[in-house]
Design a protein around this motif. Structure first.
Motif, short mmCIF file in Angstrom:
data_model
loop_
_atom_site.label_atom_id
_atom_site.label_comp_id
_atom_site.label_asym_id
_atom_site.label_seq_id
_atom_site.Cartn_x
_atom_site.Cartn_y
_atom_site.Cartn_z
N VAL A 62 0.59 -1.17 0.05
CA VAL A 62 -0.01 -0.03 -0.21
C VAL A 62 0.99 1.18 0.10
O VAL A 62 1.70 1.45 0.90
N ILE A 63 1.03 1.96 -1.00
CA ILE A 63 1.86 3.00 -1.09
C ILE A 63 0.95 4.46 -1.02
O ILE A 63 0.28 4.79 -1.88
N ILE A 64 1.47 4.88 0.15
CA ILE A 64 0.92 6.33 0.63
C ILE A 64 1.86 7.49 0.55
O ILE A 64 1.60 8.66 1.16
N ASN A 65 3.39 7.09 0.21
CA ASN A 65 4.20 8.21 -0.01
C ASN A 65 5.00 7.91 -1.32
O ASN A 65 5.04 6.90 -1.94
N GLY B 108 3.49 0.93 2.54
CA GLY B 108 4.80 0.39 2.26
C GLY B 108 5.90 0.96 2.69
O GLY B 108 5.99 2.10 3.07
N ARG B 109 6.97 0.37 2.76
CA ARG B 109 8.40 0.64 3.27
C ARG B 109 9.49 0.35 2.25
O ARG B 109 9.20 -0.92 1.76
N ALA C 272 13.74 1.93 -6.25
CA ALA C 272 13.50 1.53 -4.77
C ALA C 272 12.64 0.21 -4.93
O ALA C 272 11.81 -0.03 -5.80
N THR C 273 12.75 -0.79 -4.07
CA THR C 273 11.95 -1.86 -3.75
C THR C 273 11.14 -1.62 -2.37
O THR C 273 11.66 -1.39 -1.56
N VAL C 274 9.79 -1.82 -2.50
CA VAL C 274 8.71 -1.41 -1.66
C VAL C 274 8.01 -2.65 -1.31
O VAL C 274 7.27 -3.18 -2.15
N VAL C 275 7.84 -2.86 0.05
CA VAL C 275 6.99 -3.91 0.31
C VAL C 275 6.10 -3.62 1.80
O VAL C 275 6.32 -2.33 2.34
#
Length: 198
Positions: free
Chosen positions: A174-177, A190-191, A183-186
């Motif tokens: 879930v991408i909120i930023n 999302g971090r 980048a790899t985000v999980v």
């Protein structure tokens, strides 16, 4: 037309081409062990002429490498008849839109993108070239996705987010930023777990 890439993804792309009434001559693949896929012959060399073709390979970097090396082909765009695409959206050459996709008003989809099954792209999104939006992924309005980025299965991106080039957004993230290039985000939320230098 030809399909470049005799794989599982290629089977789905072939069926979208069939639904659009294209005559498929065959697949092109460098793997000499592949001789037939579905009902089509697999060729191991590129035809030496200007041909209608779509790159039916899921890997964004490989798709870009093939497109960069073969600039004279006539790359077609495939839109599944069971997709819902706004008349004010633009889908560029070499891209494929699968069944069940919703693309809303004023969306721009770049070249050689994959907009996969049941994904949803809301108004005013801008998707650069060689992006893959995976099945059931959702983009809110005004989302920017940079070249070569892969949005994973079932990921959600809230409105107004900018995602950089050659990123990997994990399944269900879930991408909120905003997300920087490489980048790899999980996770939810999302971090970033790693960033590669482009």
């Amino acid at each position: 037309m030809y399909l470049y890439g005799a794989s599982g993804h290629g089977k789905v792309v072939a069926e979208v081409a069939e639904e659009n009434g294209y005559h498929i001559i065959g697949f092109i693949d460098e793997n000499l062990s592949k001789n037939k896929i579905l009902d089509y012959q697999v060729f191991h060399e590129l035809p030496l002429k200007n041909i209608d073709i779509i790159i039916s390979i899921g890997n964004n970097k490989i798709r870009k490498n093939i497109a960069d090396k073969n600039t004279l082909f006539n790359y077609v765009t495939l839109l599944h008849p069971n997709s819902l695409i706004s008349k004010r959206a633009d889908v560029k050459k070499g891209s494929v839109v699968m069944s069940g996709v919703s693309i809303n008003s004023s969306v721009s989809i770049g070249k050689h993108c994959i907009i996969n099954t049941n994904s949803s792209i809301d108004h005013d999104c801008f998707i650069e070239d060689f992006v893959h939006i995976s099945p059931n992924a959702t983009l809110g309005g005004n989302v920017f996705v940079g070249e070569g980025t892969h949005i994973g299965l079932g990921a959600s991106v809230i409105q107004g987010i900018k995602i950089g080039r050659w990123c990997t957004i994990g399944a269900g993230a879930v991408i909120i930023n905003d997300i920087p290039d490489g980048a790899t985000v999980v996770g939810n939320p999302g971090r970033i777990i790693k960033v590669i230098e482009l």
